[in-house]
Design an enzyme around this catalytic site. Structure first.
Site, short mmCIF file in Angstrom:
data_model
loop_
_atom_site.label_atom_id
_atom_site.label_comp_id
_atom_site.label_asym_id
_atom_site.label_seq_id
_atom_site.Cartn_x
_atom_site.Cartn_y
_atom_site.Cartn_z
N ASP A 117 2.79 9.41 -4.18
CA ASP A 117 2.71 10.72 -4.83
C ASP A 117 4.03 11.49 -4.69
O ASP A 117 4.48 12.14 -5.64
CB ASP A 117 1.56 11.54 -4.24
CG ASP A 117 0.21 11.09 -4.76
OD1 ASP A 117 0.17 10.44 -5.83
OD2 ASP A 117 -0.81 11.38 -4.11
N ASP B 188 1.66 11.16 1.35
CA ASP B 188 1.44 10.03 0.44
C ASP B 188 2.76 9.66 -0.23
O ASP B 188 3.29 10.41 -1.06
CB ASP B 188 0.38 10.41 -0.61
CG ASP B 188 -0.03 9.21 -1.44
OD1 ASP B 188 0.86 8.59 -2.08
OD2 ASP B 188 -1.22 8.86 -1.45
N THR C 174 -12.90 2.66 2.04
CA THR C 174 -12.87 1.55 3.01
C THR C 174 -11.47 1.31 3.59
O THR C 174 -11.32 0.63 4.60
CB THR C 174 -13.32 0.25 2.33
OG1 THR C 174 -12.35 -0.07 1.32
CG2 THR C 174 -14.68 0.39 1.69
N ARG D 261 -5.04 1.20 -1.95
CA ARG D 261 -6.06 1.26 -0.90
C ARG D 261 -7.29 1.96 -1.43
O ARG D 261 -7.21 3.06 -1.97
CB ARG D 261 -5.55 2.07 0.29
CG ARG D 261 -4.48 1.43 1.07
CD ARG D 261 -4.35 2.03 2.43
NE ARG D 261 -4.30 3.49 2.46
CZ ARG D 261 -4.21 4.18 3.57
NH1 ARG D 261 -4.16 3.57 4.73
NH2 ARG D 261 -4.15 5.49 3.54
C1 PRP Z 1 0.30 3.17 0.19
C2 PRP Z 1 1.60 2.56 0.67
C3 PRP Z 1 1.16 1.18 1.08
C4 PRP Z 1 -0.23 1.41 1.61
C5 PRP Z 1 -0.19 1.39 3.11
O1 PRP Z 1 0.00 2.78 -1.08
O2 PRP Z 1 2.61 2.58 -0.28
O3 PRP Z 1 1.14 0.25 0.00
O4 PRP Z 1 -0.64 2.70 1.15
O5 PRP Z 1 -1.46 1.47 3.62
P1 PRP Z 1 -2.14 0.30 4.45
O6 PRP Z 1 -1.11 -0.19 5.42
O7 PRP Z 1 -3.27 1.00 5.13
O8 PRP Z 1 -2.59 -0.74 3.49
P2 PRP Z 1 -1.31 3.30 -1.88
O9 PRP Z 1 -2.47 2.40 -1.59
O10 PRP Z 1 -1.49 4.76 -1.58
O11 PRP Z 1 -0.93 3.05 -3.37
P3 PRP Z 1 0.22 3.72 -4.27
O12 PRP Z 1 1.56 3.25 -3.73
O13 PRP Z 1 -0.08 3.15 -5.62
O14 PRP Z 1 0.09 5.21 -4.21
N1 URA Z 2 0.06 5.48 2.47
C1 URA Z 2 0.89 6.54 2.40
O1 URA Z 2 1.52 6.76 1.36
N2 URA Z 2 1.01 7.34 3.47
C2 URA Z 2 0.34 7.11 4.60
O2 URA Z 2 0.50 7.88 5.58
C3 URA Z 2 -0.53 6.01 4.67
C4 URA Z 2 -0.65 5.20 3.58
#
Ligand code: PRP
Ligand code: URA
Length: 209
Positions: free
Chosen positions: A203, A200, A108, A104
């Site tokens: 993380d 997160d 945005t 994400r």
């Molecule tokens: C997180 C999560 C989803 C997304 C959800 O990933 O694992 O993929 O956010 O958010 P959304 O419904 O608003 O799209 P992130 O983008 O943080 O990436 P990562 O798993 O690489 O940390």
């Molecule tokens: N992605 C995450 O990992 N946690 C949240 O709460 C939203 C998006």
């Protein structure tokens, strides 16, 4: 009829409480995501087709059931979805695994597409997309779009925690996709994080913060 399936099993709710706890460290977090994935995957496979078979036991003939052998695919959304793959494939050892890389944009909140590698015969497979978090729904919608573009017709989504906003967005964009989730939380905050959520997921799973 597709819809939203909230898995309120006592084991799921117990493990979810520990997963949310900010004191839970990476090792235990990873184990809990794995265990929750098995429990969610159990529900998401409830409608797998069966065929009749007979088996010779030491004492006679038993009328049994066997999986019809539908081709399945598990697709994690990178990164955090990776934590759910082993749990689901422990239930479905013959499933092929594809990967969709999305993150994400922090400003945005829209998903940025950076990787996609799907099984060659993905269009013939029933797909389960896995990602612990469904927040705005942007990432899940984008992942379903990728699968549909490749010809997939039967797609399920498996999440651990969702926001109402994400559920609504996915239902509007893809009403044919069933969603399996342990809990729908209160809301998103101004940064697009689920409240109370768990923080997160990527993380916490990989220890990157
Ligand atoms: C997180 C999560 C989803 C997304 C959800 O990933 O694992 O993929 O956010 O958010 P959304 O419904 O608003 O799209 P992130 O983008 O943080 O990436 P990562 O798993 O690489 O940390
Ligand atoms: N992605 C995450 O990992 N946690 C949240 O709460 C939203 C998006």
């Amino acid at each position: 009829m597709s819809g939203v399936h909230i898995i309120e099993h006592p084991l799921v709710l117990h493990k979810l409480g520990i997963l949310r706890d900010k004191r839970t460290g990476t090792k235990e977090f990873r184990e809990l995501v794995h265990e929750l994935s098995i429990l969610l995957g159990y529900e998401a496979t409830r409608d797998l087709a069966l065929a009749d078979t007979t088996v010779e036991t030491p004492l006679g003939t038993a009328n049994c059931k066997t999986l019809e052998g539908k081709k399945l695919g598990v697709i994690p959304i990178l990164r955090a979805g990776l934590g759910m793959v082993d749990g689901i494939t422990s239930l479905l050892p013959a499933a092929k695994v594809g990967h969709i890389g999305l993150y994400r944009d922090p400003e945005t909140l829209t998903p940025v597409d950076y990787y996609s590698k799907l099984p060659a015969d993905v269009s013939e497979r029933d797909i389960i997309i896995v990602d612990p978090m469904l927040a705005t729904g942007g990432s899940a919608i984008a992942a379903v779009n990728v699968c549909k573009r490749e010809g997939c017709k039967h797609i399920k989504l498996c999440n651990i925690i969702a926001a109402p906003e994400g559920i609504k967005a996915v239902r509007e964009a893809h009403p044919d996709v069933d969603i399996y989730v342990a809990c729908i939380d209160e809301r998103l905050n101004e940064h697009g994080y689920i409240v109370p959520g768990l923080g997160d997921a990527g993380d916490r799973l990989f220890g990157t913060k």
